[in-house]
Design an enzyme around this catalytic site. Structure first.
Site, short mmCIF file in Angstrom:
data_model
loop_
_atom_site.label_atom_id
_atom_site.label_comp_id
_atom_site.label_asym_id
_atom_site.label_seq_id
_atom_site.Cartn_x
_atom_site.Cartn_y
_atom_site.Cartn_z
N GLU A 1 38.10 -26.14 -110.39
CA GLU A 1 36.83 -25.61 -109.56
C GLU A 1 36.20 -26.67 -109.27
OE1 GLU A 1 36.09 -22.48 -109.40
OE2 GLU A 1 37.49 -21.42 -110.62
N GLU B 1 29.12 -32.61 -99.69
CA GLU B 1 28.34 -32.03 -101.04
C GLU B 1 27.30 -33.16 -101.24
OE1 GLU B 1 30.12 -31.44 -104.69
OE2 GLU B 1 29.26 -29.50 -104.74
N LYS C 1 36.41 -31.37 -122.94
CA LYS C 1 35.66 -32.58 -122.95
C LYS C 1 34.36 -32.42 -122.01
CE LYS C 1 35.64 -35.94 -120.23
NZ LYS C 1 34.01 -36.19 -119.98
P1 NAD Z 1 32.92 -35.30 -111.89
O1 NAD Z 1 34.01 -35.10 -111.08
O2 NAD Z 1 32.14 -36.53 -111.86
O3 NAD Z 1 33.07 -35.09 -113.33
C1 NAD Z 1 33.66 -34.03 -113.89
C2 NAD Z 1 34.05 -34.06 -115.32
O4 NAD Z 1 35.33 -34.90 -115.24
C3 NAD Z 1 33.25 -34.63 -116.39
O5 NAD Z 1 33.36 -34.31 -117.62
C4 NAD Z 1 33.86 -36.43 -116.41
O6 NAD Z 1 33.89 -37.25 -117.48
C5 NAD Z 1 35.30 -36.26 -115.87
N1 NAD Z 1 36.07 -37.17 -115.29
C6 NAD Z 1 35.58 -38.17 -114.70
N2 NAD Z 1 36.86 -38.99 -114.39
C7 NAD Z 1 37.95 -38.28 -114.83
C8 NAD Z 1 39.06 -38.77 -114.92
N3 NAD Z 1 39.64 -39.93 -114.21
N4 NAD Z 1 40.13 -37.99 -115.53
C9 NAD Z 1 39.44 -36.81 -116.15
N5 NAD Z 1 38.30 -36.66 -116.34
C10 NAD Z 1 37.58 -37.26 -115.63
O7 NAD Z 1 31.95 -34.25 -111.47
P2 NAD Z 1 30.22 -34.19 -111.99
O8 NAD Z 1 29.56 -35.01 -111.12
O9 NAD Z 1 30.16 -33.93 -113.38
O10 NAD Z 1 30.00 -32.62 -111.40
C11 NAD Z 1 29.61 -32.32 -110.19
C12 NAD Z 1 30.57 -31.58 -109.75
O11 NAD Z 1 31.15 -30.57 -110.18
C13 NAD Z 1 30.37 -31.27 -108.01
O12 NAD Z 1 31.15 -31.54 -107.12
C14 NAD Z 1 30.29 -29.55 -108.27
O13 NAD Z 1 30.36 -28.98 -107.00
C15 NAD Z 1 31.32 -29.55 -109.08
N6 NAD Z 1 31.08 -28.25 -109.85
C16 NAD Z 1 31.84 -27.28 -109.40
C17 NAD Z 1 32.03 -26.00 -109.97
C18 NAD Z 1 32.75 -24.85 -109.54
O14 NAD Z 1 32.78 -23.66 -110.37
N7 NAD Z 1 33.64 -24.83 -108.66
C19 NAD Z 1 30.88 -25.45 -110.93
C20 NAD Z 1 30.15 -26.83 -111.34
C21 NAD Z 1 30.45 -27.97 -110.86
#
Ligand code: NAD
Length: 489
Positions: free
Chosen positions: A250, A383, A175
């Site tokens: 992650e 962050e 997804k």
């Molecule tokens: P997010 O947590 O808002 O969303 C990530 C994913 O989760 C999206 O696909 C979203 O649709 C999904 N999601 C949202 N609510 C959900 C739920 N209730 N259940 C299941 N899935 C759900 O994060 P974002 O804004 O897309 O990305 C930014 C974040 O990702 C930052 O905190 C960044 O540090 C982190 N990130 C970490 C790594 C790593 O390797 N550690 C790499 C890239 C990004």
């Protein structure tokens, strides 16, 4: 651009007809309506992955490697088109998008090799201290994987998840983020062209609560691999707990960059900027907390302020652009709120902090630098996920380590000094899954990726990425001709 989901080897419309508006962040224009899945589509995708699992898990690593290599070649063949799509969807400058696409192709090629290696590792004997037994180890795919990814590296994050899962023999439902679904759907098309059996990879774009949550909660999903923010990661982990699913996370970071006073100032300026302005600072491992030894602090901050304002900002498809827009209006609002809060918390703004004067449309923010940031401020501790650098100073090595580790995150860290023994000492003392010495951000498919503390659980990439999708089974055989003789003498 695709308007259908990829489930069971077919392109299908979302059952409830949902859509995801895809906005070009460089001009705020609606680009496309991508398909928006709901629970019904997720159920169909998981059923397809579950049905495909029985034959896919029996393939050899060598057989799976053929598909992985074909996908790698499919990505390389469409390099330019994929990179342009990534720029339109995410906003990143084209050279960065090209870098991502090459990395994604390399990731599939790397896991093709590991899939082949896996065949040779099967049934390795363990030297157990009882000659009446032989003990072997088998590696088996966990089963159906649910993979949920963010928007900052859309195709690359998809590749980091799909390639090792395929290599291990798992089937999966991917997804992508609702903000950037385009290249993940193209990956589905590439897998189709590569002849991947139906149901092995299903790509289902949708909103988090509507599609991500039901995927995380589905009882037939045995592995959850999540990349995203800490609050969502925590929800995914809770969902995994219901059925005791294997989970890897992650998550976010607030990574420190320590610069000692013997460092080359110009090299420090370049790497510090790369650590925070690359991908508009929307990088989980961005070294967003700069700690500079007092002797060079004012010189370094002056040079950073000068150089950061030379970074060319604009539409990522225009030539010579080094900083594009933030991914969405929501992200722009969030980052600019942090900037306002930083000001009100008493941090001193020395560069940027506003929309560039020549860009009236698009989610653009100048490279922004704060110094003297209060240690307990939101700006220093949370962050931001944007092009915002926070700087403070330190006196001793001990203080630098203490300050660097004073965070709930532990994803990455960087240290710069000409004294390599000191760099190694500091690297060993830092609470971080990744430490860069005299650089920041270079990432290799071969090396483990992941964080400590609230930055996550588990490691992706390298052989550790494959382990994420494997069960380890011991097979122990009694080989002695003599009876066991415990009860029956
Ligand atoms: P997010 O947590 O808002 O969303 C990530 C994913 O989760 C999206 O696909 C979203 O649709 C999904 N999601 C949202 N609510 C959900 C739920 N209730 N259940 C299941 N899935 C759900 O994060 P974002 O804004 O897309 O990305 C930014 C974040 O990702 C930052 O905190 C960044 O540090 C982190 N990130 C970490 C790594 C790593 O390797 N550690 C790499 C890239 C990004």
């Amino acid at each position: 651009m695709r308007d259908k989901l990829f489930i069971d080897g077919r392109w299908v419309s979302p059952i409830k007809g949902g859509t995801l508006p895809v906005i070009n962040p460089a001009n705020e224009v609606l680009l496309h309506q991508a398909p928006g899945a709901t629970q019904e589509d997720i159920n169909a995708a998981v059923e397809a992955a579950s049905a495909a699992s029985s034959s896919w898990r029996k393939t050899t690593g060598k057989e799976r490697a053929v598909f992985l290599r074909a996908i790698s070649e499919g990505i390389s063949k469409r390099r330019d088109a994929l990179a342009r799509l990534e720029v339109l969807d995410n906003g990143k400058p084209l050279p960065e998008a090209l870098w991502d696409i090459d990395d994604a192709a390399g990731c599939f090629a790397f896991y093709a090799d590991l899939a082949e290696d896996l065949d040779h590792l099967q049934n390795d004997f363990l030297p157990v201290p009882d000659e009446r037994f032989d003990c072997r180890v088998r590696y088996e795919p966990i089963g159906v994987a649910g993979q949920i990814i963010p928007w900052n590296y859309p195709l690359l994050m998809a590749s980091w998840k799909v390639a090792p899962a395929l290599a291990a023999g798992c089937t999966m439902v991917l997804k992508p983020s609702e903000l950037t679904p385009l290249t993940a759907l193209e990956l589905a098309a590439i897998s189709e062209e590569a002849g991947l059996p139906k149901g092995v990879l299903n790509v289902v774009s949708g909103y988090g609560p509507e599609a991500g949550a039901p995927l995380a909660a589905h009882p037939k999903v045995r592995k959850l691999a999540f990349t995203g923010s800490v609050p969502t990661g925590s929800r995914v982990m809770l969902a995994a707990a219901q059925d005791i699913k294997n989970v890897s996370l992650e998550l976010g970071g607030k990574s420190p960059f320590i610069v000692f006073d013997d460092a080359d100032i110009e090299a420090a300026v370049e790497w510090v900027m790369f650590g925070i302005f690359w991908n508009q600072g929307q990088v989980c491992s961005a070294t967003s907390r700069l700690l500079v030894q007092r002797g060079i602090a004012s010189r370094l901050s002056e040079r950073l302020a000068e150089e950061s304002q030379r970074i060319t900002i604009g539409n990522g498809l225009a030539p010579d652009i080094l900083l594009g827009p933030l991914v969405s209006e929501g992200q722009y609002q969030k980052v600019t709120r942090f900037v306002e809060q930083g000001r009100s918390e008493g941090a001193r703004l020395i560069a940027g902090g506003k929309r560039p004067a020549h860009l009236s449309k698009g989610y653009f923010l100048e490279p922004t630098i704060f110094v003297d940031v209060p240690r307990n401020s939101v700006l220093w501790r949370e962050e931001i996920f944007g092009p915002v650098l926070c700087m403070n100073t330190f006196a001793s090595e001990e203080e630098a380590i203490h300050e660097a580790n004073d965070s709930e995150f532990g994803l990455a860290a960087a240290v710069m000094s000409q004294d390599l023994a000191r760099c190694d000492r500091v690297a060993a003392a830092l609470d971080a899954g990744i430490v860069w010495i005299n650089c920041s951000q270079p990432t290799f498919t071969q090396a483990p990726w992941g964080g400590m503390k609230k930055s996550g659980i588990g490691r992706e990439l390298g052989k550790w990425g494959l382990d994420n999708y494997l069960e380890v089974k011991q097979v122990t055989r009694y080989t002695s001709p003599k009876p066991w003789g415990w009860y029956m003498k």
